[in-house]
Scaffold this active site. Structure first.
Site, PDB file in Angstrom:
ATOM      1  N   CYS A   1       6.331  -5.176   0.931  1.00 18.63           N
ATOM      2  CA  CYS A   1       6.446  -3.833   0.365  1.00 18.63           C
ATOM      3  C   CYS A   1       6.221  -2.762   1.443  1.00 18.63           C
ATOM      4  O   CYS A   1       7.067  -2.580   2.305  1.00 18.63           O
ATOM      5  CB  CYS A   1       5.505  -3.685  -0.825  1.00 18.63           C
ATOM      6  SG  CYS A   1       5.904  -2.281  -1.899  1.00 18.63           S
TER       7      CYS A   1
ATOM      8  N   HIS B   1       5.928  -8.584  -3.890  1.00 15.48           N
ATOM      9  CA  HIS B   1       4.520  -8.934  -3.640  1.00 15.48           C
ATOM     10  C   HIS B   1       4.243 -10.385  -4.039  1.00 15.48           C
ATOM     11  O   HIS B   1       3.724 -10.643  -5.131  1.00 15.48           O
ATOM     12  CB  HIS B   1       3.591  -8.023  -4.454  1.00 15.48           C
ATOM     13  CG  HIS B   1       3.573  -6.599  -4.026  1.00 15.48           C
ATOM     14  ND1 HIS B   1       2.633  -6.096  -3.154  1.00 15.48           N
ATOM     15  CD2 HIS B   1       4.377  -5.559  -4.359  1.00 15.48           C
ATOM     16  CE1 HIS B   1       2.854  -4.804  -2.968  1.00 15.48           C
ATOM     17  NE2 HIS B   1       3.903  -4.458  -3.678  1.00 15.48           N
TER      18      HIS B   1
ATOM     19  N   GLY C   1       0.860  -1.181   0.000  1.00 16.83           N
ATOM     20  CA  GLY C   1       0.000   0.000   0.000  1.00 16.83           C
ATOM     21  C   GLY C   1       0.890   1.221   0.000  1.00 16.83           C
ATOM     22  O   GLY C   1       1.956   1.221  -0.603  1.00 16.83           O
ATOM     23  N   GLU C   2       0.485   2.260   0.700  1.00 15.53           N
ATOM     24  CA  GLU C   2       1.294   3.472   0.833  1.00 15.53           C
ATOM     25  C   GLU C   2       1.626   3.606   2.307  1.00 15.53           C
ATOM     26  O   GLU C   2       0.724   3.786   3.136  1.00 15.53           O
ATOM     27  CB  GLU C   2       0.514   4.682   0.317  1.00 15.53           C
ATOM     28  CG  GLU C   2       1.396   5.821  -0.161  1.00 15.53           C
ATOM     29  CD  GLU C   2       2.068   6.549   0.992  1.00 15.53           C
ATOM     30  OE1 GLU C   2       3.286   6.818   0.912  1.00 15.53           O
ATOM     31  OE2 GLU C   2       1.382   6.842   1.987  1.00 15.53           O
ATOM     32  N   SER C   3       2.900   3.501   2.654  1.00 19.46           N
ATOM     33  CA  SER C   3       3.291   3.310   4.048  1.00 19.46           C
ATOM     34  C   SER C   3       2.910   4.469   4.960  1.00 19.46           C
ATOM     35  O   SER C   3       2.479   4.249   6.103  1.00 19.46           O
ATOM     36  CB  SER C   3       4.799   3.049   4.142  1.00 19.46           C
ATOM     37  OG  SER C   3       5.534   4.129   3.601  1.00 19.46           O
TER      38      SER C   3
ATOM     39  N   ARG D   1      12.333   4.007   1.074  1.00 21.15           N
ATOM     40  CA  ARG D   1      11.045   3.992   0.377  1.00 21.15           C
ATOM     41  C   ARG D   1      11.235   4.263  -1.111  1.00 21.15           C
ATOM     42  O   ARG D   1      12.083   5.046  -1.513  1.00 21.15           O
ATOM     43  CB  ARG D   1      10.097   5.058   0.945  1.00 21.15           C
ATOM     44  CG  ARG D   1       9.569   4.781   2.315  1.00 21.15           C
ATOM     45  CD  ARG D   1       8.649   5.917   2.797  1.00 21.15           C
ATOM     46  NE  ARG D   1       7.390   5.943   2.063  1.00 21.15           N
ATOM     47  CZ  ARG D   1       6.992   6.943   1.282  1.00 21.15           C
ATOM     48  NH1 ARG D   1       7.770   7.993   1.072  1.00 21.15           N
ATOM     49  NH2 ARG D   1       5.823   6.882   0.686  1.00 21.15           N
TER      50      ARG D   1
ATOM     51  N   GLU E   1       1.923 -12.227  -3.121  1.00 17.05           N
ATOM     52  CA  GLU E   1       0.487 -12.505  -3.151  1.00 17.05           C
ATOM     53  C   GLU E   1      -0.120 -12.342  -4.538  1.00 17.05           C
ATOM     54  O   GLU E   1      -1.242 -12.809  -4.786  1.00 17.05           O
ATOM     55  CB  GLU E   1      -0.247 -11.596  -2.148  1.00 17.05           C
ATOM     56  CG  GLU E   1      -0.377 -10.138  -2.540  1.00 17.05           C
ATOM     57  CD  GLU E   1       0.851  -9.297  -2.256  1.00 17.05           C
ATOM     58  OE1 GLU E   1       0.791  -8.070  -2.489  1.00 17.05           O
ATOM     59  OE2 GLU E   1       1.883  -9.864  -1.826  1.00 17.05           O
TER      60      GLU E   1
ATOM     61  N   ILE F   1       6.688  -3.293  -7.035  1.00 17.98           N
ATOM     62  CA  ILE F   1       5.812  -2.174  -7.413  1.00 17.98           C
ATOM     63  C   ILE F   1       6.097  -1.011  -6.463  1.00 17.98           C
ATOM     64  O   ILE F   1       5.736  -1.051  -5.284  1.00 17.98           O
ATOM     65  CB  ILE F   1       4.331  -2.565  -7.330  1.00 17.98           C
ATOM     66  CG1 ILE F   1       4.053  -3.813  -8.174  1.00 17.98           C
ATOM     67  CG2 ILE F   1       3.438  -1.403  -7.764  1.00 17.98           C
ATOM     68  CD1 ILE F   1       2.672  -4.412  -7.949  1.00 17.98           C
ATOM     69  N   ARG F   2       6.799   0.016  -6.970  1.00 23.47           N
ATOM     70  CA  ARG F   2       7.206   1.153  -6.127  1.00 23.47           C
ATOM     71  C   ARG F   2       7.815   0.630  -4.821  1.00 23.47           C
ATOM     72  O   ARG F   2       7.504   1.106  -3.734  1.00 23.47           O
ATOM     73  CB  ARG F   2       6.027   2.073  -5.835  1.00 23.47           C
ATOM     74  CG  ARG F   2       5.474   2.803  -7.037  1.00 23.47           C
ATOM     75  CD  ARG F   2       4.368   3.767  -6.640  1.00 23.47           C
ATOM     76  NE  ARG F   2       4.877   4.819  -5.751  1.00 23.47           N
ATOM     77  CZ  ARG F   2       4.104   5.591  -4.987  1.00 23.47           C
ATOM     78  NH1 ARG F   2       2.804   5.413  -4.969  1.00 23.47           N
ATOM     79  NH2 ARG F   2       4.639   6.528  -4.239  1.00 23.47           N
TER      80      ARG F   2
END
Length: 204
Positions: free
Chosen positions: A82, A185, A50-52, A111, A187, A144-145
């Site tokens: 992530c 990731h 997600g976005e930490s 990050r 998953e 992913i990022r």
């Protein structure tokens, strides 16, 4: 420990459904976690991508941050992918000054180390404890990022590093005791071996 440990997925943001499905396939009784009381009902927890910084604020909004940090300090097994890796770290580079972290892993992470969304990529990794089993294939990893791990203390085991390219040698999977984290990731690939590895950790 029961044959099917009860493992929660922090359900505030990110690939919650995918982690629930992967944990179930890996032999766990998977459940969403959104309330502090639900932390008392689980044997382990997954912190998804997600976005930490947003996730850290949501943890506070849902009054989950302090109870989760206390459970982790008391030995609750955890796996972060992530953004989950970032939240579990003790030191974060390139983050906002108001972002909080859970201090469950003695690592320094950066990050968005691999770049922006358009620079997301896939590669094949060797992962200690997973792909070094007899006859095992390398693991396809999706970034992913993603963050990478800049440094670890002697208490942290490095499980995987990027094999080649501009980021060759960068650390992307670690374990410290009962806490596991990956930059990638698992998953989203259908390869359940990281989740199986974590379920085994929880059982142990």
């Amino acid at each position: 420990m029961t044959a099917r440990p009860r493992i929660g997925v922090l359900a505030l943001q990110g690939d919650v459904r995918e982690h629930l499905a992967a944990l179930t396939a890996a032999g766990a009784d998977a459940t969403s976690v959104r309330r502090p009381s639900e932390l008392d009902e689980i044997d382990g927890i997954v912190l998804p991508g997600g976005e930490s910084t947003t996730m850290s604020k949501l943890l506070e909004t849902f009054e989950l941050f302090d109870p989760l940090q206390q459970r982790l300090a008391a030995g609750l097994p955890a796996y972060g992918s992530c953004a989950g890796m970032i939240l579990l770290a003790s030191t974060i580079l390139d983050t906002r000054p108001d972002a909080r972290h859970l201090d469950a892993l003695d690592i320094t992470v950066r990050r968005n180390a691999f770049g922006r969304q358009v620079e997301s990529f896939e590669t094949d990794l060797d992962v200690v404890g997973i792909t070094d089993e007899p006859g095992a294939q390398r693991m396809r990893a999706v970034f992913i990022r993603a963050p990478w791990v800049e440094s670890v203390t002697p208490d942290v085991e490095v499980l995987a590093q990027v094999p080649d390219g501009p980021a060759a040698g960068r650390i992307v999977a670690v374990r410290q005791g009962r806490v596991l984290a990956t930059s990638f990731h698992p998953e989203v690939t259908g390869d359940r071996r990281v989740h199986e590895y974590f379920v085994t950790m929880v059982r142990g």
